[in-house]
Write a protein that holds these residues in place. Structure first.
Motif, short mmCIF file in Angstrom:
data_model
loop_
_atom_site.label_atom_id
_atom_site.label_comp_id
_atom_site.label_asym_id
_atom_site.label_seq_id
_atom_site.Cartn_x
_atom_site.Cartn_y
_atom_site.Cartn_z
N LYS A 7 -10.77 -14.20 8.16
CA LYS A 7 -10.54 -13.99 9.58
C LYS A 7 -11.86 -13.82 10.34
O LYS A 7 -11.85 -13.69 11.56
CB LYS A 7 -9.67 -12.76 9.80
N GLY A 8 -12.99 -13.77 9.61
CA GLY A 8 -14.27 -13.62 10.26
C GLY A 8 -14.65 -12.19 10.59
O GLY A 8 -15.58 -11.95 11.36
N ASP A 9 -13.96 -11.23 9.98
CA ASP A 9 -14.22 -9.81 10.24
C ASP A 9 -15.24 -9.30 9.22
O ASP A 9 -14.91 -8.63 8.25
CB ASP A 9 -12.91 -9.02 10.14
N ALA A 10 -16.52 -9.62 9.44
CA ALA A 10 -17.56 -9.27 8.48
C ALA A 10 -17.70 -7.77 8.32
O ALA A 10 -17.87 -7.26 7.21
CB ALA A 10 -18.89 -9.89 8.90
N GLU A 11 -17.63 -7.03 9.42
CA GLU A 11 -17.79 -5.58 9.34
C GLU A 11 -16.66 -4.96 8.53
O GLU A 11 -16.87 -4.04 7.74
CB GLU A 11 -17.83 -4.98 10.75
N GLY A 12 -15.44 -5.45 8.73
CA GLY A 12 -14.32 -4.94 7.95
C GLY A 12 -14.50 -5.21 6.47
O GLY A 12 -14.17 -4.37 5.62
N VAL A 13 -15.02 -6.37 6.13
CA VAL A 13 -15.27 -6.72 4.73
C VAL A 13 -16.26 -5.75 4.11
O VAL A 13 -16.04 -5.22 3.02
CB VAL A 13 -15.80 -8.17 4.62
N ALA B 16 0.82 -1.21 0.00
CA ALA B 16 0.00 0.00 0.00
C ALA B 16 0.85 1.26 0.00
O ALA B 16 0.38 2.34 -0.36
CB ALA B 16 -0.94 0.01 1.20
N ASN B 17 2.12 1.14 0.40
CA ASN B 17 3.00 2.30 0.40
C ASN B 17 3.52 2.64 -0.98
O ASN B 17 4.18 3.65 -1.17
CB ASN B 17 4.19 2.05 1.34
N VAL B 18 3.28 1.76 -1.94
CA VAL B 18 3.73 2.01 -3.31
C VAL B 18 2.65 2.78 -4.04
O VAL B 18 1.46 2.53 -3.89
CB VAL B 18 4.02 0.68 -4.03
N PHE B 19 3.06 3.74 -4.86
CA PHE B 19 2.09 4.62 -5.51
C PHE B 19 1.44 3.90 -6.68
O PHE B 19 1.96 3.90 -7.78
CB PHE B 19 2.80 5.87 -6.00
N ASP B 20 0.32 3.28 -6.45
CA ASP B 20 -0.37 2.56 -7.51
C ASP B 20 -1.85 2.49 -7.15
O ASP B 20 -2.26 2.87 -6.07
CB ASP B 20 0.22 1.16 -7.69
N ARG B 21 -2.65 1.93 -8.08
CA ARG B 21 -4.06 1.79 -7.81
C ARG B 21 -4.27 0.85 -6.62
O ARG B 21 -3.55 -0.12 -6.45
CB ARG B 21 -4.78 1.25 -9.05
N THR B 22 -5.28 1.13 -5.81
CA THR B 22 -5.45 0.38 -4.57
C THR B 22 -6.66 -0.54 -4.57
O THR B 22 -6.83 -1.30 -3.62
CB THR B 22 -5.62 1.37 -3.40
N GLU B 23 -7.49 -0.53 -5.59
CA GLU B 23 -8.72 -1.31 -5.54
C GLU B 23 -8.43 -2.81 -5.42
O GLU B 23 -9.07 -3.52 -4.64
CB GLU B 23 -9.58 -1.07 -6.80
N GLN B 24 -7.46 -3.31 -6.19
CA GLN B 24 -7.15 -4.72 -6.13
C GLN B 24 -6.61 -5.10 -4.75
O GLN B 24 -6.98 -6.13 -4.19
CB GLN B 24 -6.11 -5.07 -7.21
N ALA B 25 -5.75 -4.25 -4.20
CA ALA B 25 -5.24 -4.51 -2.85
C ALA B 25 -6.38 -4.52 -1.84
O ALA B 25 -6.40 -5.34 -0.90
CB ALA B 25 -4.20 -3.46 -2.48
N ASP B 26 -7.34 -3.61 -2.01
CA ASP B 26 -8.48 -3.57 -1.10
C ASP B 26 -9.30 -4.86 -1.18
O ASP B 26 -9.81 -5.35 -0.17
CB ASP B 26 -9.37 -2.37 -1.43
N LEU B 27 -9.44 -5.40 -2.38
CA LEU B 27 -10.19 -6.64 -2.52
C LEU B 27 -9.47 -7.79 -1.83
O LEU B 27 -10.11 -8.66 -1.23
CB LEU B 27 -10.40 -6.95 -4.01
N ILE B 28 -8.16 -7.81 -1.93
CA ILE B 28 -7.41 -8.85 -1.22
C ILE B 28 -7.57 -8.67 0.28
O ILE B 28 -7.76 -9.63 1.03
CB ILE B 28 -5.93 -8.83 -1.64
N ARG B 29 -7.52 -7.40 0.73
CA ARG B 29 -7.76 -7.13 2.15
C ARG B 29 -9.14 -7.67 2.57
O ARG B 29 -9.30 -8.23 3.65
CB ARG B 29 -7.73 -5.62 2.40
N ALA B 30 -10.12 -7.46 1.71
CA ALA B 30 -11.48 -7.93 2.02
C ALA B 30 -11.51 -9.45 2.14
O ALA B 30 -12.15 -10.01 3.04
CB ALA B 30 -12.46 -7.46 0.95
N SER B 31 -10.80 -10.13 1.22
CA SER B 31 -10.76 -11.60 1.28
C SER B 31 -10.09 -12.08 2.55
O SER B 31 -10.52 -13.06 3.18
CB SER B 31 -10.04 -12.15 0.04
N ILE B 32 -9.01 -11.41 2.94
CA ILE B 32 -8.31 -11.77 4.18
C ILE B 32 -9.23 -11.57 5.38
O ILE B 32 -9.35 -12.43 6.26
CB ILE B 32 -7.02 -10.95 4.33
N ALA B 33 -9.89 -10.41 5.40
CA ALA B 33 -10.80 -10.11 6.51
C ALA B 33 -11.93 -11.13 6.58
O ALA B 33 -12.37 -11.54 7.66
CB ALA B 33 -11.36 -8.70 6.35
N LEU B 34 -12.39 -11.56 5.40
CA LEU B 34 -13.48 -12.54 5.35
C LEU B 34 -13.04 -13.86 5.97
O LEU B 34 -13.77 -14.47 6.76
CB LEU B 34 -13.91 -12.75 3.90
#
Length: 913
Positions: free
Chosen positions: A507-513, A487-505
């Motif tokens: 981990k059981g973090d529904a609200e974070g997803v 995330a510290n690299v200057f690039d588009r973040t949507e794909q990274a956010d989707l991976i974050r969502a999958s990780i949160a899912l």
């Protein structure tokens, strides 16, 4: 006497039904219409990564790239250390023509990837180098360079085929080019080189056809002929933006000139197919395949990633298969075929057994009459020595590599042999890693991806794939850390956010997803892949209505999106609509037959309709495709119970319990092992970094790849002053102000002042190489350096930056860019409105990432405000750079309002800086 069985296999790179079917309906592709009408046809699902040498070798071998080992377009020659095109010596799996030859069947092979240097073929071989040798600049057309050694087998073919190769100089522009571009005379070829590119692709196509027709006509003792044409892919990469309907941003004039090129290349290929079929004879079977499709409608990408092979975003995952003639069924479509199925199907057509280690299936539904599939353990020859390497020759190497670069499939190869080899090996590891990911071989992919990220942290595609791999292996904390670092690299973040969502899912973090997905929806509401992942996430959160709605949005834009079909099927099932679920699941199976989940959903829906016997068939297919599919065994047990086959149901339940327990234990052991091995690899990389730093401290200090096992830089952290913004946004003026305030500029003065920038450009030419060699930034320490916004993602992430970002109304910027181009005798190839939108999005995104970074101090400077009253900005600079920048009248004097032109953005006046 039994007639000889012959099969002609024709390869059209990137051919797509979305272009073919309308042309067939209009009577413009009669040969293809005959092939489809007299046989069977359907979609052919591609593999990842979608790179032609890898895909066409998979077609020929029935193996994924991690088995056949063709890693892309180029490799490092182990003898010379030079970067060379892949060849027959690269391949590590046997091809159809080798297997057939073992049984005494003769093959002709023309232009297939990774065949150069092939020897001892039982038949004739004309390698992929036959049509790709180009004349040197300024060379007389009559001195067209000869094909390199290894082009022909047997070598005696050279005498007949060498003279019939077609050069671009052999094409009469009025006779040939105008067939594709009727208004070719309107093209200023000193500025627009697309006609030359078209001519080169046509010359290569005609060369391939000359070789193929010669072999079919003069060497008639054959059983199998394989001919590969790649011009559809090449021409589409050049001209698909001009294919109707006109894309936003494509100038009307260019659209009118080039709108017929794509359909023209398809019609040409149909003519060539007709001749091949005629020469093969009426008793020959014909199979035509493409390795992937090509987006031709509203799914055409607006932007192409600036990474090697970024142009593959234009590829559509569904290609073409059509087969007709003796042995093939007439009229019935083929469903769920993929590239790996071609080789087993060809072997079965010849009555030969299929290798059990081949990764595809025989398309049994394509045969008439159907017959059982026979297998052998393998067709490979363990211990067989590798093929002897045959040199392409310096000129041939260079010509082919330059062609791959021009098309965007590989990056420019550095002059330094060591760096070139390192970059090529890394990119090939990246390609093999993606193939492993596609084949669910995550443990094999992990070390390759770790090494790629370690070497190039600025490549967010590397980091995102590594995080996905870690997540698939259950290493959720590691995946999270990888995404945070990326995330510290200057690039588009949507794909990274989707991976974050999958990780949160996981981990059981529904609200974070939910929070992440809602942010994605706001940022990119129209992106198909993002919307598909959103649908999958909603499904896993059991938000059935939202999942179904998101999947329908995807399918409204791309009806052939198999994952969205499957998501919709599963949603419909949970919403109590089994009829709809079956329909969508069958559609998904038709696109991806090998996905066991599709068959499982069909089974569940059939159970919901109280059709246990049919459900049993679906569940059995699911567990056949994936023997460890626990839910498949549970579904099968339920189907058997409902059929009152209680003993068999009990056995299926027992299988499910046994497999689940074994999987739980295996996963725990695997995760411990994977973590342990990853730590060892990280420590080894860190030690290598330390040794390298000790040996060459100056070079290592600027090497973005030198990181420790914890991700912290071993080389010292430094600070840099960067002036950035869109081109023509006032960056040159800011460089002048900084110099007047005592900040030394990093400039080579190569670009002299001119009418566009009377006070000079204040640029350092070498900074353009930042993406390839981030270490060059070290030379700008203690000075201010100008780095345009598009290069900011390449800044090494270990350092800290003071970034002065110039902000100017984008309408003014675009108009100023247009005037500058006009002075140089060029014009923008994209319409003004599209350029404004694209640059506005880019600039806003870059500034957003800079603001979020804890390694950046950012000052945004309004160019119009600076010109109107420089005192405010000069005060801000003094606060930003205390003790470094000295405010005073000299700095204010750099601002000359008379040079601020183009204020209204109406195109009426030129504008500097």
């Amino acid at each position: 006497m039994t007639p000889r069985r012959r099969l002609l296999l024709v390869g059209w790179d990137a051919a797509d039904w979305k272009i073919i079917r309308p042309l067939m309906d209009a009577g413009a592709m009669p040969a293809m219409a005959r092939l489809v009408g007299e046989g069977t046809s359907g979609n052919l699902a591609t593999l990842e990564p979608q790179l032609s040498p890898m895909l066409w070798t998979s077609i020929a071998t029935g193996k994924m790239a991690y088995h056949h080992r063709v890693p892309g377009f180029t490799e490092v020659d182990p003898h010379s250390g030079k970067v060379v095109p892949v060849s027959a010596a690269t391949r590590r799996a046997r091809t159809l023509w080798e297997i057939l030859g073992e049984r005494g069947l003769k093959s002709h092979v023309v232009s297939w990837f990774a065949t150069h240097g092939e020897r001892d073929v039982h038949g004739c071989m004309v390698s992929n180098m036959y049509c790709h040798v180009r004349a040197k600049e300024g060379q007389d057309p009559d001195d067209y360079p000869p094909s390199p050694p290894g082009t022909y087998w047997p070598e005696s073919l050279r005498e007949a085929l060498e003279p019939v190769r077609v050069s671009i100089h052999d094409l009469d522009p009025d006779e040939i080019i105008r067939m594709f571009v009727p208004e070719a005379d309107k093209v200023d070829q000193t500025k627009d080189h697309r006609l030359a590119a078209l001519g080169q692709h046509l010359a290569e196509t005609f060369s391939v056809h000359e070789a193929a027709t010669h072999l079919l006509a003069e060497h008639r003792d054959w059983d199998f002929t394989a001919v590969y044409y790649r011009a559809i892919d090449e021409v589409c990469h050049h001209f698909m933006p001009f294919h109707p309907p006109r894309m936003d941003g494509v100038p009307e004039a260019d659209f009118e000139i080039y709108r017929h090129v794509v359909t023209g290349i398809y019609r040409l290929h149909d003519l060539l197919l007709q001749r091949l079929m005629q020469l093969a004879g009426p008793d020959a079977a014909v199979m035509l395949v493409s390795d992937h499709g090509f987006h031709s409608d509203h799914l055409r990408p607006r932007f192409t990633p600036r990474v090697p092979a970024g142009i593959t975003v234009w590829h559509r995952p569904q290609g073409v298969i059509a087969a007709a003639g003796p042995g093939f069924r007439r009229s019935d479509p083929v469903y769920g075929a993929r590239l790996l199925d071609v080789a087993p199907t060809v072997l079965h057509w010849f009555g030969l057994p299929v290798g059990a280690d081949m990764e595809g299936r025989v398309l049994e539904e394509a045969f008439d009459p159907p017959r059982p599939v026979e297998t052998v353990p393998t067709w490979e020859k363990p211990g067989e020595p590798p093929r002897e390497r045959v040199s392409f020759g310096e000129d041939a190497d260079r010509a082919l590599l330059e062609q791959f670069q021009d098309l965007g499939y590989i990056d420019e190869i550095p002059d330094d042999a060591g760096r070139a080899a390192e970059g090529t090996n890394r990119e090939n590891d990246w390609n093999i890693a993606r193939a492993c990911m596609h084949g669910r071989r995550y443990e094999e992919a992990l070390p390759l991806l770790e090494a790629c990220v370690h070497a190039r942290p600025v490549r967010t595609d590397y980091a995102q794939m590594l995080a996905t791999c870690q997540m698939r292996l259950g290493l959720l904390d590691e995946a999270d850390a990888t995404i945070v670092a990326a995330a510290n690299v200057f690039d588009r973040t949507e794909q990274a956010d989707l991976i974050r969502a999958s990780i949160a899912l996981q981990k059981g973090d529904a609200e974070g997803v939910v929070a992440i997905l809602e942010r994605i929806r706001e940022q990119s509401p129209d992106q198909v892949e993002l919307q598909a992942m959103l649908a999958e996430a909603c499904l896993r959160l059991e938000r059935w209505d939202e999942a179904a709605a998101a999947a329908r949005e995807v399918l409204a834009r791309d009806a052939d999106h198999a994952p969205a079909r499957l998501t919709l099927a599963r949603s419909e099932l949970h919403l109590g609509r089994p009829d709809e679920a079956i329909g969508h699941a069958l559609d998904a199976i038709g696109l991806q037959f090998g996905n066991p989940l599709g068959h499982f959903v069909v089974g569940q829906a059939l159970l919901a309709q109280d059709r246990p016997a049919e459900a049993e068939t679906a569940f059995t297919k699911a567990i056949t495709l994936e023997p460890g599919f626990v839910e498949g065994y549970r579904g099968l047990a339920e189907a058997l119970r409902r059929s009152n086959r209680l003993a068999e149901a009990e056995a299926a339940d027992a299988d499910a319990i046994r497999i689940a327990a074994a999987e739980t234990q295996r996963t725990a052991e695997r995760n411990d092992r994977v973590r342990r091995e990853a730590r060892v690899r990280a420590e080894a990389r860190a030690e290598a970094d330390r040794l390298r730093a000790a040996e060459t401290p100056a070079a290592t200090a600027g090497d973005e790849g030198a990181t420790s096992s914890s991700g912290e830089a071993e080389a010292p952290e430094k600070e840099f002053i960067i002036v950035s913004g869109l081109p023509r946004s006032g960056t040159s003026l800011m460089m002048q102000i900084l110099r007047a305030g005592g900040v030394a500029p990093m400039t080579d003065e190569q670009r002299a002042a001119d009418e566009d920038n009377p006070e000079g450009y204040w640029e350092w030419e070498e900074i353009k190489n930042l993406p390839k060699d981030p270490s060059i930034l070290e030379r700008a320490e203690g000075k201010a350096v100008k780095v345009i916004s598009a290069l900011l993602p390449a800044l090494p992430t270990r350092h800290r930056y003071t970034i002065i970002y110039m902000v100017r109304p984008v309408e003014q910027v675009v108009d100023s860019q247009a005037v500058m181009l006009s002075r140089r005798g060029r014009s923008a190839r994209t319409e003004r409105a599209q350029l404004i939108d694209a640059q506005q999005r880019h600039s806003a995104h870059v500034r957003g990432v800079l603001k979020r970074s804890d390694r950046v101090r950012l000052l945004e400077v309004s160019y119009p405000d600076l010109v109107a009253d420089p005192s405010g900005t000069i005060s801000q600079l003094a606060e930003l750079l205390p003790g470094v920048f000295q405010p005073g009248p000299e700095a204010a004097a750099c601002v000359k309002p008379s040079l601020f032109r183009h204020r209204g953005g109406d195109g009426s006046n030129p504008s500097p800086r």
